[in-house]
Design a protein around this motif. Structure first.
Motif, PDB file in Angstrom:
ATOM      1  N   SER A 128       0.848  -1.185   0.000  1.00 17.64           N
ATOM      2  CA  SER A 128       0.000   0.000   0.000  1.00 17.64           C
ATOM      3  C   SER A 128       0.887   1.239   0.000  1.00 17.64           C
ATOM      4  O   SER A 128       1.926   1.275   0.654  1.00 17.64           O
ATOM      5  CB  SER A 128      -0.942   0.015   1.218  1.00 17.64           C
ATOM      6  OG  SER A 128      -0.212  -0.054   2.426  1.00 17.64           O
ATOM      7  N   TYR A 129       0.445   2.253  -0.743  1.00 17.02           N
ATOM      8  CA  TYR A 129       1.266   3.442  -0.972  1.00 17.02           C
ATOM      9  C   TYR A 129       0.391   4.681  -0.994  1.00 17.02           C
ATOM     10  O   TYR A 129      -0.641   4.708  -1.663  1.00 17.02           O
ATOM     11  CB  TYR A 129       2.020   3.276  -2.302  1.00 17.02           C
ATOM     12  CG  TYR A 129       2.630   4.534  -2.883  1.00 17.02           C
ATOM     13  CD1 TYR A 129       3.245   5.493  -2.076  1.00 17.02           C
ATOM     14  CD2 TYR A 129       2.607   4.767  -4.259  1.00 17.02           C
ATOM     15  CE1 TYR A 129       3.801   6.638  -2.620  1.00 17.02           C
ATOM     16  CE2 TYR A 129       3.173   5.910  -4.816  1.00 17.02           C
ATOM     17  CZ  TYR A 129       3.757   6.843  -3.985  1.00 17.02           C
ATOM     18  OH  TYR A 129       4.311   7.982  -4.523  1.00 17.02           O
ATOM     19  N   VAL A 130       0.808   5.710  -0.248  1.00 17.57           N
ATOM     20  CA  VAL A 130       0.120   6.999  -0.233  1.00 17.57           C
ATOM     21  C   VAL A 130       1.101   8.094  -0.627  1.00 17.57           C
ATOM     22  O   VAL A 130       2.194   8.195  -0.063  1.00 17.57           O
ATOM     23  CB  VAL A 130      -0.477   7.306   1.156  1.00 17.57           C
ATOM     24  CG1 VAL A 130      -1.061   8.718   1.182  1.00 17.57           C
ATOM     25  CG2 VAL A 130      -1.565   6.298   1.513  1.00 17.57           C
ATOM     26  N   ALA A 131       0.717   8.920  -1.594  1.00 16.45           N
ATOM     27  CA  ALA A 131       1.525  10.051  -2.053  1.00 16.45           C
ATOM     28  C   ALA A 131       0.920  11.346  -1.532  1.00 16.45           C
ATOM     29  O   ALA A 131      -0.291  11.567  -1.660  1.00 16.45           O
ATOM     30  CB  ALA A 131       1.590  10.073  -3.577  1.00 16.45           C
ATOM     31  N   VAL A 143      -1.120  -3.286  -5.885  1.00 17.83           N
ATOM     32  CA  VAL A 143      -0.918  -2.464  -4.702  1.00 17.83           C
ATOM     33  C   VAL A 143      -2.192  -1.662  -4.464  1.00 17.83           C
ATOM     34  O   VAL A 143      -2.999  -1.471  -5.379  1.00 17.83           O
ATOM     35  CB  VAL A 143       0.283  -1.490  -4.827  1.00 17.83           C
ATOM     36  CG1 VAL A 143       1.585  -2.229  -4.993  1.00 17.83           C
ATOM     37  CG2 VAL A 143       0.062  -0.515  -5.958  1.00 17.83           C
ATOM     38  N   ARG A 144      -2.364  -1.224  -3.245  1.00 20.06           N
ATOM     39  CA  ARG A 144      -3.425  -0.268  -2.948  1.00 20.06           C
ATOM     40  C   ARG A 144      -2.776   1.109  -2.892  1.00 20.06           C
ATOM     41  O   ARG A 144      -1.788   1.303  -2.190  1.00 20.06           O
ATOM     42  CB  ARG A 144      -4.119  -0.621  -1.636  1.00 20.06           C
ATOM     43  CG  ARG A 144      -4.938  -1.920  -1.727  1.00 20.06           C
ATOM     44  CD  ARG A 144      -5.576  -2.305  -0.407  1.00 20.06           C
ATOM     45  NE  ARG A 144      -4.586  -2.631   0.596  1.00 20.06           N
ATOM     46  CZ  ARG A 144      -4.442  -2.011   1.755  1.00 20.06           C
ATOM     47  NH1 ARG A 144      -5.236  -0.988   2.074  1.00 20.06           N
ATOM     48  NH2 ARG A 144      -3.504  -2.377   2.612  1.00 20.06           N
ATOM     49  N   TYR A 145      -3.350   2.035  -3.641  1.00 20.41           N
ATOM     50  CA  TYR A 145      -2.678   3.311  -3.870  1.00 20.41           C
ATOM     51  C   TYR A 145      -3.640   4.471  -3.673  1.00 20.41           C
ATOM     52  O   TYR A 145      -4.760   4.462  -4.188  1.00 20.41           O
ATOM     53  CB  TYR A 145      -2.120   3.324  -5.298  1.00 20.41           C
ATOM     54  CG  TYR A 145      -1.644   4.655  -5.819  1.00 20.41           C
ATOM     55  CD1 TYR A 145      -0.754   5.454  -5.104  1.00 20.41           C
ATOM     56  CD2 TYR A 145      -2.066   5.119  -7.067  1.00 20.41           C
ATOM     57  CE1 TYR A 145      -0.310   6.673  -5.607  1.00 20.41           C
ATOM     58  CE2 TYR A 145      -1.621   6.322  -7.590  1.00 20.41           C
ATOM     59  CZ  TYR A 145      -0.746   7.100  -6.850  1.00 20.41           C
ATOM     60  OH  TYR A 145      -0.308   8.290  -7.358  1.00 20.41           O
ATOM     61  N   ALA A 146      -3.183   5.481  -2.901  1.00 20.61           N
ATOM     62  CA  ALA A 146      -3.922   6.730  -2.725  1.00 20.61           C
ATOM     63  C   ALA A 146      -2.982   7.878  -3.057  1.00 20.61           C
ATOM     64  O   ALA A 146      -1.805   7.857  -2.701  1.00 20.61           O
ATOM     65  CB  ALA A 146      -4.433   6.866  -1.294  1.00 20.61           C
ATOM     66  N   ASN A 147      -3.511   8.880  -3.753  1.00 16.27           N
ATOM     67  CA  ASN A 147      -2.747  10.096  -4.047  1.00 16.27           C
ATOM     68  C   ASN A 147      -3.562  11.270  -3.512  1.00 16.27           C
ATOM     69  O   ASN A 147      -4.590  11.636  -4.074  1.00 16.27           O
ATOM     70  CB  ASN A 147      -2.499  10.237  -5.543  1.00 16.27           C
ATOM     71  CG  ASN A 147      -1.534  11.363  -5.875  1.00 16.27           C
ATOM     72  OD1 ASN A 147      -1.583  12.432  -5.271  1.00 16.27           O
ATOM     73  ND2 ASN A 147      -0.659  11.127  -6.841  1.00 16.27           N
ATOM     74  N   LEU A 148      -3.104  11.834  -2.403  1.00 15.64           N
ATOM     75  CA  LEU A 148      -3.828  12.901  -1.719  1.00 15.64           C
ATOM     76  C   LEU A 148      -3.375  14.293  -2.156  1.00 15.64           C
ATOM     77  O   LEU A 148      -3.907  15.295  -1.678  1.00 15.64           O
ATOM     78  CB  LEU A 148      -3.635  12.772  -0.198  1.00 15.64           C
ATOM     79  CG  LEU A 148      -3.964  11.410   0.422  1.00 15.64           C
ATOM     80  CD1 LEU A 148      -3.782  11.468   1.934  1.00 15.64           C
ATOM     81  CD2 LEU A 148      -5.381  10.967   0.070  1.00 15.64           C
ATOM     82  N   ALA A 149      -2.405  14.363  -3.069  1.00 11.46           N
ATOM     83  CA  ALA A 149      -1.832  15.645  -3.480  1.00 11.46           C
ATOM     84  C   ALA A 149      -2.856  16.492  -4.233  1.00 11.46           C
ATOM     85  O   ALA A 149      -3.629  15.976  -5.037  1.00 11.46           O
ATOM     86  CB  ALA A 149      -0.611  15.413  -4.352  1.00 11.46           C
ATOM     87  N   VAL A 150      -2.821  17.795  -3.967  1.00 15.60           N
ATOM     88  CA  VAL A 150      -3.708  18.751  -4.635  1.00 15.60           C
ATOM     89  C   VAL A 150      -2.878  19.970  -5.020  1.00 15.60           C
ATOM     90  O   VAL A 150      -2.140  20.521  -4.195  1.00 15.60           O
ATOM     91  CB  VAL A 150      -4.878  19.174  -3.725  1.00 15.60           C
ATOM     92  CG1 VAL A 150      -5.733  20.243  -4.417  1.00 15.60           C
ATOM     93  CG2 VAL A 150      -5.731  17.981  -3.342  1.00 15.60           C
ATOM     94  N   ARG A 151      -3.021  20.384  -6.244  1.00 18.64           N
ATOM     95  CA  ARG A 151      -2.261  21.534  -6.755  1.00 18.64           C
ATOM     96  C   ARG A 151      -2.474  22.794  -5.904  1.00 18.64           C
ATOM     97  O   ARG A 151      -3.549  23.017  -5.346  1.00 18.64           O
ATOM     98  CB  ARG A 151      -2.660  21.808  -8.204  1.00 18.64           C
ATOM     99  CG  ARG A 151      -4.088  22.305  -8.364  1.00 18.64           C
ATOM    100  CD  ARG A 151      -4.547  22.265  -9.798  1.00 18.64           C
ATOM    101  NE  ARG A 151      -4.746  20.891 -10.267  1.00 18.64           N
ATOM    102  CZ  ARG A 151      -5.253  20.573 -11.456  1.00 18.64           C
ATOM    103  NH1 ARG A 151      -5.599  21.535 -12.295  1.00 18.64           N
ATOM    104  NH2 ARG A 151      -5.405  19.319 -11.793  1.00 18.64           N
ATOM    105  N   LYS A 210      -7.206  13.250  -6.172  1.00 15.47           N
ATOM    106  CA  LYS A 210      -7.663  12.410  -7.287  1.00 15.47           C
ATOM    107  C   LYS A 210      -7.839  10.947  -6.878  1.00 15.47           C
ATOM    108  O   LYS A 210      -8.616  10.224  -7.514  1.00 15.47           O
ATOM    109  CB  LYS A 210      -6.688  12.517  -8.462  1.00 15.47           C
ATOM    110  CG  LYS A 210      -5.287  11.980  -8.220  1.00 15.47           C
ATOM    111  CD  LYS A 210      -4.432  12.137  -9.478  1.00 15.47           C
ATOM    112  CE  LYS A 210      -3.044  11.547  -9.308  1.00 15.47           C
ATOM    113  NZ  LYS A 210      -2.231  11.697 -10.532  1.00 15.47           N
ATOM    114  N   ARG A 211      -7.117  10.501  -5.839  1.00 15.82           N
ATOM    115  CA  ARG A 211      -7.278   9.130  -5.318  1.00 15.82           C
ATOM    116  C   ARG A 211      -7.288   9.223  -3.793  1.00 15.82           C
ATOM    117  O   ARG A 211      -6.266   8.997  -3.140  1.00 15.82           O
ATOM    118  CB  ARG A 211      -6.153   8.218  -5.796  1.00 15.82           C
ATOM    119  CG  ARG A 211      -6.161   7.899  -7.288  1.00 15.82           C
ATOM    120  CD  ARG A 211      -5.025   6.938  -7.641  1.00 15.82           C
ATOM    121  NE  ARG A 211      -5.212   5.621  -7.043  1.00 15.82           N
ATOM    122  CZ  ARG A 211      -5.778   4.588  -7.651  1.00 15.82           C
ATOM    123  NH1 ARG A 211      -6.205   4.704  -8.910  1.00 15.82           N
ATOM    124  NH2 ARG A 211      -5.899   3.434  -7.033  1.00 15.82           N
TER     125      ARG A 211
END
Length: 268
Positions: free
Chosen positions: A12-15, A57-65, A257-258
């Motif tokens: 699992s991965y979070v950005a 993998v389980r993936y979340a991307n919490l980044a926001v411009r 986005k994720r």
């Protein structure tokens, strides 16, 4: 895959971060349901590489411009801690550093509070430094601030046991082809090379060299270069200044986005 530093399997991965991690300007070929481009970026590419090795993998991307370091610390870090992933990447503070009057010492202090919170999750944490933008005429004056901030990030990584991906040392990124028209976000090729570099730090095998030399570039007529500078100022710099003066952000009203750790399988 197995993280050789910790002996843990990364499933699992979070950005976390801003537009740099959201993926601007590395667009997917299709558009989103709102008619706007969908961005891929180095973090999506890294997640795909992890999935290729692990099967899923389980993936979340919490980044926001547009997000500043305090917003990332307040909004994204608690969510990442709640998700308790095996791997976290954090690239933040760039929007603060490029603002006039910002203090890299202050930005770094907030950054460290975020890292300390994430470190308590037990995740493998990868921090990314800022790139050397001296080759970009509109960014050259920020070189000292970025270098100071990078030294803080390295010290923070040492104190909290984080891995570091040193963009400053990636001289292959000191080429205009690694960056998009706005001179602030990477091109698709720049994102691809950074994903390979982060994967290398994590021990991922790759059949492509992130540090491969660029093909020889054709000579550029100075008049065309000046026109490009004017176009960049009109299309990017002036709107950016306008947002600063009015207190607006490119991320206003936008969401991650994720936002959840959803399964991601290898592409194809």
């Amino acid at each position: 895959m197995r993280d050789f530093a910790t002996g843990k399997d990364i499933v699992s991965y979070v950005a976390l971060g801003d537009s740099f991690t959201e993926g601007l300007n590395d667009a997917y070929p299709d558009i989103g349901p709102d008619g706007a481009p969908r961005y891929r970026g180095w973090a999506d590419r890294l997640a795909e590489a992890l999935a290729a090795e692990a099967g899923e993998v389980r993936y979340a991307n919490l980044a926001v411009r547009g997000k500043l370091i305090r917003q990332i610390a307040a909004e994204q870090v608690p969510r990442a801690a709640e998700l308790r992933p095996d791997l976290i990447t954090l690239c933040a503070g760039g929007n603060d550093i490029i603002r006039p009057g910002s203090d890299p010492d202050v930005v770094a202090a907030v950054f460290e509070t975020a890292v300390a919170r994430l470190a308590r999750t037990g995740a493998t944490i990868v921090l990314l430094t800022g790139a050397d933008m001296a080759f970009q005429p509109g960014m050259r004056h920020l070189r000292g601030k970025i270098a100071t901030y990078n030294m803080h990030l390295r010290a923070i990584a040492d104190r909290h046991g984080c891995a570091v991906v040193d963009l400053w040392g990636m001289t292959v990124l000191q080429d205009g082809r690694a960056w998009s028209w706005d001179r602030l976000h990477m091109s698709a090729e720049g994102h691809a090379r950074l994903a390979l570099r982060v994967g290398e730090v994590l021990g991922l095998a790759a059949d492509t060299d992130w540090n491969a030399p660029w093909p020889e570039a054709p000579a550029v007529d100075w008049r065309l270069a000046r026109r490009a500078d004017l176009r960049w100022a009109r299309q990017f710099l002036v709107p950016w200044i306008g947002r600063r003066l009015t207190g607006r952000s490119s991320g206003d009203g936008r969401h991650a986005k994720r936002p959840n750790l959803d399964p991601l399988r290898p592409r194809g």
